[in-house]
Write an enzyme that holds these catalytic residues in place. Structure first.
Site, PDB file in Angstrom:
ATOM      1  N   ASP A 115     -48.454  68.485 -92.171  1.00  0.00           N
ATOM      2  CA  ASP A 115     -47.509  67.395 -91.233  1.00  0.00           C
ATOM      3  C   ASP A 115     -47.096  68.368 -89.963  1.00  0.00           C
ATOM      4  OD1 ASP A 115     -45.609  65.895 -90.233  1.00  0.00           O
ATOM      5  OD2 ASP A 115     -44.438  65.817 -91.991  1.00  0.00           O
ATOM      6  N   GLY A 158     -57.284  67.088 -79.600  1.00  0.00           N
ATOM      7  CA  GLY A 158     -57.531  65.886 -78.780  1.00  0.00           C
ATOM      8  C   GLY A 158     -56.378  65.148 -78.589  1.00  0.00           C
ATOM      9  N   HIS A 178     -60.786  54.470 -73.630  1.00  0.00           N
ATOM     10  CA  HIS A 178     -62.052  54.674 -74.845  1.00  0.00           C
ATOM     11  C   HIS A 178     -63.359  54.945 -73.963  1.00  0.00           C
ATOM     12  CE1 HIS A 178     -60.338  54.043 -78.717  1.00  0.00           C
ATOM     13  NE2 HIS A 178     -59.768  53.125 -78.388  1.00  0.00           N
ATOM     14  N   ASP A 179     -64.207  55.136 -74.546  1.00  0.00           N
ATOM     15  CA  ASP A 179     -65.593  55.548 -73.965  1.00  0.00           C
ATOM     16  C   ASP A 179     -65.921  54.725 -72.642  1.00  0.00           C
ATOM     17  OD1 ASP A 179     -68.581  54.969 -73.596  1.00  0.00           O
ATOM     18  OD2 ASP A 179     -68.872  56.638 -74.922  1.00  0.00           O
ATOM     19  N   ASP A 214     -68.173  59.369 -75.425  1.00  0.00           N
ATOM     20  CA  ASP A 214     -67.619  60.377 -76.432  1.00  0.00           C
ATOM     21  C   ASP A 214     -68.357  61.508 -76.873  1.00  0.00           C
ATOM     22  OD1 ASP A 214     -65.490  58.431 -76.997  1.00  0.00           O
ATOM     23  OD2 ASP A 214     -66.299  57.316 -78.710  1.00  0.00           O
TER      24      ASP A 214
END
Length: 373
Positions: free
Chosen positions: A68, A91, A134-135, A164
């Site tokens: 956690d 990331g 996104h990509d 990606d």
């Protein structure tokens, strides 16, 4: 777990679980022998998570633990792992790791030899650094999406391969390896900022060279390598299969014509007569439609015409060349791409199945007993 083998054997990697590019970079390092410990989020996945199901290729050859990272004990355990690691992969959006207490300043102060690899879409700085994406967004801004697609049609994303994986996870792994090599000279680690927009732009280096040389000046789908040239395209066969044609050089083009039965045809335009390309395309389309994909494959077998069958992902492992090279391997009950590249003196071991996040979970104490005896 048997000790990893390969050129990266002995390299210790902590990988904070994430989406496709980070796990792909971790997979590449694990394939080459690094001891990769993936840190999952403790508790159930977020309801909107796009993470692939556990057990796929991107999670192979790892050990897995769970922490956690929003709690002080979880952060403390992560820092203990980072103290004895060579590489940490994260990331998160810029600033998140710092806010949670395990940013690069903290980690490198505790372990100056650490390579702290950051995988993001937009990078750590810039106007878009904190924006979602996104990509498809990264390759759009990088200039890698606009050239892809048929003439007169909208750009078409090639799955999420460019952003990606090629421009993301592969770039991350390259950066990690370069930083590890430099560390052998300096003794110091550093931060690797791997951004998918940067990597996707880097993949267009050849295209920028073509543009600079005046050899790529038409709109999408009208140039030499984007489907504009009839001798660099795909064609449907009689059974609905497809053939890929890449007969750019005159010798290969001559063999293409011979295989299609079009050599010596006085009605064919010259290969590089752009005005005649519509005629060539029509003739090639008609010729390929007369036989099945596999019949054409047999005709062009042994003939240097740069013609290949378009195989599905399910068919590719059965192709004779891929079978001979071991391009695909069995990992547990699944067929997966094999590790690459290949090494003569320190070959990589066969990939191990991905760990079950619950059944195979290890504790931080277990890892540290090996890393910090």
């Amino acid at each position: 777990m048997s000790p990893p083998s390969g050129p990266l054997a002995g390299v210790r990697v902590v990988e904070l679980a994430g989406l496709a590019p980070g796990p792909f970079g971790g997979m590449l390092l694990a394939d080459l022998g690094a001891d990769v410990v993936r840190v999952d989020r403790a508790g159930p996945p977020a309801p909107d998570s796009l993470a692939p199901p556990s057990g796929g290729p991107l999670q192979r050859s790892r050990r897995v633990t769970a922490l956690d990272l929003k709690s002080p004990p979880g952060v403390a355990d992560l820092l203990r792992l980072a103290d004895h690691a060579d590489v940490l992969i994260e990331g998160y959006r810029p600033g998140v790791a710092e806010r949670l207490g395990f940013g690069p300043d903290v980690c490198l102060r505790r372990n100056p030899r650490l390579v702290y690899a950051r995988m993001t879409g937009w990078g750590q700085q810039g106007p878009l650094a904190h924006r979602a994406g996104h990509d498809i967004d990264y390759i759009a801004v990088a200039g890698a999406l606009d050239p892809l697609g048929r003439a007169g049609q909208a750009p078409h994303a090639p799955l999420n391969l460019l952003g990606d994986f090629a421009g993301g996870g592969m770039l991350l792994a390259l950066g990690v390896l370069a930083a590890l090599l430099e560390r052998e000279r300096s003794g110091a680690g550093q931060v690797v900022d791997a951004a998918m927009v940067d990597g996707s732009a880097l993949l267009t280096a050849f295209l920028h060279g073509m543009i600079g040389a005046g050899r790529w000046n038409g709109p999408r789908g009208t140039n030499l390598l984007d489907g504009g040239a009839p001798f660099y395209d795909t064609y449907a066969a009689a059974d609905g299969g497809f053939l890929a044609v890449g007969a750019l050089e005159p010798a290969f083009y001559a063999n293409l014509l011979a295989g299609l039965g079009l050599d010596g045809d006085p009605g064919l335009p010259d290969q590089y007569d752009r005005g005649g390309w519509p005629v060539l395309r029509q003739r090639f389309t008609e010729a390929f439609a007369r036989r099945t994909r596999d019949e054409w494959t047999a005709i062009f077998d042994g003939r240097d015409a740069c013609v290949a069958p378009v195989l599905s992902p399910a068919e590719a492992p059965r192709h004779p060349h891929n079978r001979a090279r071991g391009t695909f391997v069995e990992v547990g009950a699944d067929t997966q791409p094999a590790p690459a590249p290949r090494f003569g003196r320190t070959p990589a071991a066969p990939p191990r199945p991905a760990p079950d996040p619950e059944r195979d979970r290890v504790s931080v104490a277990e890892v540290l007993r090996e890393w910090a005896p």
